[in-house]
Scaffold this motif. Structure first.
Motif, mmCIF file in Angstrom:
data_model
loop_
_atom_site.group_PDB
_atom_site.id
_atom_site.type_symbol
_atom_site.label_atom_id
_atom_site.label_comp_id
_atom_site.label_asym_id
_atom_site.label_seq_id
_atom_site.Cartn_x
_atom_site.Cartn_y
_atom_site.Cartn_z
ATOM 1 N N UNK A 27 0.818 -1.219 0.000
ATOM 2 C CA UNK A 27 0.000 0.000 0.000
ATOM 3 C C UNK A 27 0.854 1.272 0.000
ATOM 4 N N UNK A 28 1.945 1.299 0.746
ATOM 5 C CA UNK A 28 2.757 2.520 0.826
ATOM 6 C C UNK A 28 3.450 2.865 -0.489
ATOM 7 N N UNK A 34 1.281 7.097 -6.592
ATOM 8 C CA UNK A 34 0.088 7.831 -6.995
ATOM 9 C C UNK A 34 0.227 9.320 -6.694
ATOM 10 N N UNK A 35 0.778 9.645 -5.533
ATOM 11 C CA UNK A 35 0.959 11.053 -5.177
ATOM 12 C C UNK A 35 1.949 11.739 -6.107
ATOM 13 N N UNK A 40 3.026 15.241 -10.991
ATOM 14 C CA UNK A 40 3.578 15.390 -12.334
ATOM 15 C C UNK A 40 2.485 15.795 -13.314
ATOM 16 N N UNK A 41 1.314 15.198 -13.181
ATOM 17 C CA UNK A 41 0.231 15.483 -14.104
ATOM 18 C C UNK A 41 -0.380 16.862 -13.879
ATOM 19 N N UNK A 45 -0.665 21.954 -8.300
ATOM 20 C CA UNK A 45 -0.920 21.543 -6.927
ATOM 21 C C UNK A 45 0.343 21.542 -6.082
ATOM 22 N N UNK A 46 1.490 21.639 -6.685
ATOM 23 C CA UNK A 46 2.750 21.642 -5.944
ATOM 24 C C UNK A 46 3.001 23.052 -5.414
ATOM 25 N N UNK A 47 2.432 23.363 -4.273
ATOM 26 C CA UNK A 47 2.494 24.714 -3.724
ATOM 27 C C UNK A 47 3.904 25.127 -3.336
#
Length: 68
Positions: A27-28, A34-35, A40-41, A45-47
């Motif tokens: 899971x990790x 996924x994060x 990248x996509x 969102x990368x503040x």
């Protein structure tokens, strides 16, 4: 004369000593992948990337201190 062979009392497991992986061992890495893929996509969102370049200021400050 041949030497006697010893048999194992229990059959050998195919997975080795560990047997099965815990749930978080899969899971990790999936969560981390996924994060990172989401960042990248959609880089908006990368503040942290939108702020001032801290590393540049750090190198300038180090250069000033060394040049003294």
């Amino acid at each position: 004369m041949s030497a006697p062979t010893h048999t194992r009392p229990h059959p050998a497991t195919r997975a080795g000593a560990a047997g099965r992986l815990p749930w978080w061992a899969l899971a990790l890495p999936v969560l981390a992948f996924t994060a990172l893929l989401a960042l990248i996509l959609n880089p908006s969102d990368a503040h942290a990337a939108t702020g001032e370049p801290v590393i540049t200021h750090l190198f300038e400050r180090m250069h000033q201190l060394i040049a003294r």
